[in-house]
Design an enzyme around this catalytic site. Structure first.
Site, PDB file in Angstrom:
ATOM      1  N   SER A 113       0.595  -1.089  -0.125  1.00 19.58           N
ATOM      2  CA  SER A 113       0.007   0.066  -0.222  1.00 19.58           C
ATOM      3  C   SER A 113       0.874   1.408  -0.140  1.00 19.58           C
ATOM      4  O   SER A 113       1.295   1.680   0.964  1.00 19.58           O
ATOM      5  CB  SER A 113      -0.862  -0.027   1.226  1.00 19.58           C
ATOM      6  OG  SER A 113      -1.652   0.987   1.214  1.00 19.58           O
ATOM      7  N   GLU A 114       0.958   1.801  -1.266  1.00 24.77           N
ATOM      8  CA  GLU A 114       2.080   2.882  -1.166  1.00 24.77           C
ATOM      9  C   GLU A 114       1.662   3.940  -0.530  1.00 24.77           C
ATOM     10  O   GLU A 114       2.229   4.943   0.132  1.00 24.77           O
ATOM     11  CB  GLU A 114       2.348   3.338  -2.843  1.00 24.77           C
ATOM     12  CG  GLU A 114       3.304   2.218  -3.451  1.00 24.77           C
ATOM     13  CD  GLU A 114       2.448   1.139  -3.973  1.00 24.77           C
ATOM     14  OE1 GLU A 114       3.041   0.000  -4.163  1.00 24.77           O
ATOM     15  OE2 GLU A 114       1.065   1.000  -3.870  1.00 24.77           O
ATOM     16  N   GLN A 127       8.730   0.095  -4.314  1.00 26.42           N
ATOM     17  CA  GLN A 127       9.458  -0.662  -4.849  1.00 26.42           C
ATOM     18  C   GLN A 127       9.909  -0.371  -6.131  1.00 26.42           C
ATOM     19  O   GLN A 127      11.212  -0.650  -6.697  1.00 26.42           O
ATOM     20  CB  GLN A 127       8.669  -2.108  -4.836  1.00 26.42           C
ATOM     21  CG  GLN A 127       9.371  -3.272  -4.995  1.00 26.42           C
ATOM     22  CD  GLN A 127       8.718  -4.572  -4.804  1.00 26.42           C
ATOM     23  OE1 GLN A 127       7.719  -4.785  -5.540  1.00 26.42           O
ATOM     24  NE2 GLN A 127       8.955  -5.130  -3.514  1.00 26.42           N
ATOM     25  N   ASP A 143       7.425   3.749 -10.622  1.00 25.23           N
ATOM     26  CA  ASP A 143       6.183   3.590 -11.465  1.00 25.23           C
ATOM     27  C   ASP A 143       5.006   3.509 -10.549  1.00 25.23           C
ATOM     28  O   ASP A 143       3.659   3.681 -10.780  1.00 25.23           O
ATOM     29  CB  ASP A 143       6.104   2.418 -12.191  1.00 25.23           C
ATOM     30  CG  ASP A 143       7.516   2.191 -13.025  1.00 25.23           C
ATOM     31  OD1 ASP A 143       8.471   2.318 -12.425  1.00 25.23           O
ATOM     32  OD2 ASP A 143       7.247   2.419 -14.363  1.00 25.23           O
ATOM     33  N   HIS A 163       7.405  -0.834 -14.749  1.00 26.90           N
ATOM     34  CA  HIS A 163       8.646  -0.883 -13.924  1.00 26.90           C
ATOM     35  C   HIS A 163       9.853  -0.204 -14.329  1.00 26.90           C
ATOM     36  O   HIS A 163      11.088  -0.486 -14.005  1.00 26.90           O
ATOM     37  CB  HIS A 163       9.171  -2.468 -14.037  1.00 26.90           C
ATOM     38  CG  HIS A 163       7.929  -3.378 -13.120  1.00 26.90           C
ATOM     39  ND1 HIS A 163       6.997  -3.747 -13.773  1.00 26.90           N
ATOM     40  CD2 HIS A 163       8.053  -3.859 -12.036  1.00 26.90           C
ATOM     41  CE1 HIS A 163       6.174  -4.784 -13.062  1.00 26.90           C
ATOM     42  NE2 HIS A 163       6.845  -4.798 -11.981  1.00 26.90           N
TER      43      HIS A 163
END
Length: 337
Positions: free
Chosen positions: A59-60, A82, A85, A129
């Site tokens: 959960s960004e 991570q 994007d 990515h």
């Protein structure tokens, strides 16, 4: 001094700051036991404990939101998204909360936090990515945006970012994670590839935020760039035979404009290079600034070399990237004017 890759240099910076400051905490997706998808935090949980280095749910917005609360409370969180994007779900937290906290509280609260994000292409990661969203952050007042090009700067800049009282977006080019390269790769540089390392002090040191560096001195033209493109530009200069000065921005914003303008006034010619999409890219801001500060010194129009105006082309990413040949062609054009 020790020989380090960028991954090792970043890990060293975080290790040192965890040791020096009890308020520093690290967390994000898989950064604890697993050590991060690129292993930047490998071993740090074992060394500093699960209350200082720990995993977060996928959960960004939750990762960044809790970091803002921790920072306002007095901690110095270093969180990892991570891949760059993936920041979009957290964009409201970053741009509406973290960036504005100092101003909206009239200085009563600050947000001393770092958001680390691997960015850029070169590993065949595809559209989700491989993006380079740095221009979106430079547009937001209250954020500091950093992108190193080598292990030495990466460590010093990250230490300075962790010590900053303002939120810092720390973008890490994936193609450089395992060391600088000669700019001529025609295949992906994976996290597991072996590449030359750089000499990096093992202890504490800072590289100040907002200060560009001259990567290569020159007299004929100026190349303004950052991140992976510093090395590609160096290959282009060698290929072209043009005595160009390469300036590595290191910090995209806030930025000391005068060293850039001094170089362009000296050479009279300017080429701007970045991996991100051309339209609305940070190169447009650099071109405007050089036009404002150096208009009467320019001997030719400013050139931009950038990625295509298209969604990230997975199967054609090595054609999408600015290459030494494309940059060399731009250098020749500015010299011919």
């Amino acid at each position: 001094m020790a020989t380090m890759t960028m991954i090792q240099a970043l890990r060293s910076a975080m290790d040192i700051m965890l040791e020096r400051d009890e308020n520093v905490v690290l967390y994000g997706q898989d950064v604890g036991y697993f050590g991060g998808v690129f292993r930047c935090t490998e071993g740090l949980q074992a060394r500093h404990g699960r209350t200082r280095v720990f995993d977060a749910p996928l959960s960004e917005s939750g990762i960044v939101g809790t970091a803002i609360g921790m920072a306002a409370y007095g901690l110095r969180p270093v969180v990892e998204i991570q891949f760059a994007d993936y920041f979009y779900p957290a964009s409201d937290q970053i741009m509406s909360e973290a960036a504005r906290l100092r101003h909206r509280s009239a200085g009563d609260f600050t947000a001393p936090m770092v958001i680390r994000m691997p960015c850029g292409g070169g590993i065949y990661g595809g559209q989700t990515h491989s993006q380079s969203p740095e221009a979106l952050f430079t547009h937001v007042c209250g954020l500091r945006t950093v992108m190193p090009s080598n292990p030495y700067d990466a460590k010093g800049l990250l230490i300075a970012a962790i010590e900053s009282d303002d939120p810092v977006i720390f973008l890490e080019p994936k193609r450089l994670y395992n060391g600088p390269f000669d700019g001529h790769h025609d295949r992906p540089v994976t996290p597991w590839s072996k590449h030359p390392m750089s000499d990096v002090p093992e202890g504490y040191y800072r590289v100040p935020l907002g200060v560009p560096a001259i990567h290569r001195p020159g007299q004929a033209a100026t190349v303004l760039t950052y991140g992976t493109m510093v090395h590609v530009a160096a290959a282009a200069v060698a290929e072209s035979g043009i005595d160009a000065e390469i300036i590595d921005l290191r910090t995209l914003w806030p930025l000391d404009i005068e060293p850039l303008a001094a170089s362009v006034r000296k050479t009279g010619r300017c080429v701007i290079v970045h991996e991100a999409t051309r339209t609305g890219g940070f190169g447009a801001e650099l071109a405007a600034l050089m036009q404002e500060h150096c208009f009467y010194s320019l001997e030719s129009p400013i050139e931009r070399v950038a990625g295509w105006d298209t969604p990230y082309p997975h199967a054609q990413e090595w054609a999408y990237f600015p290459s030494p040949a494309r940059i060399a062609a731009a250098l020749r054009r500015v010299m011919e004017e």
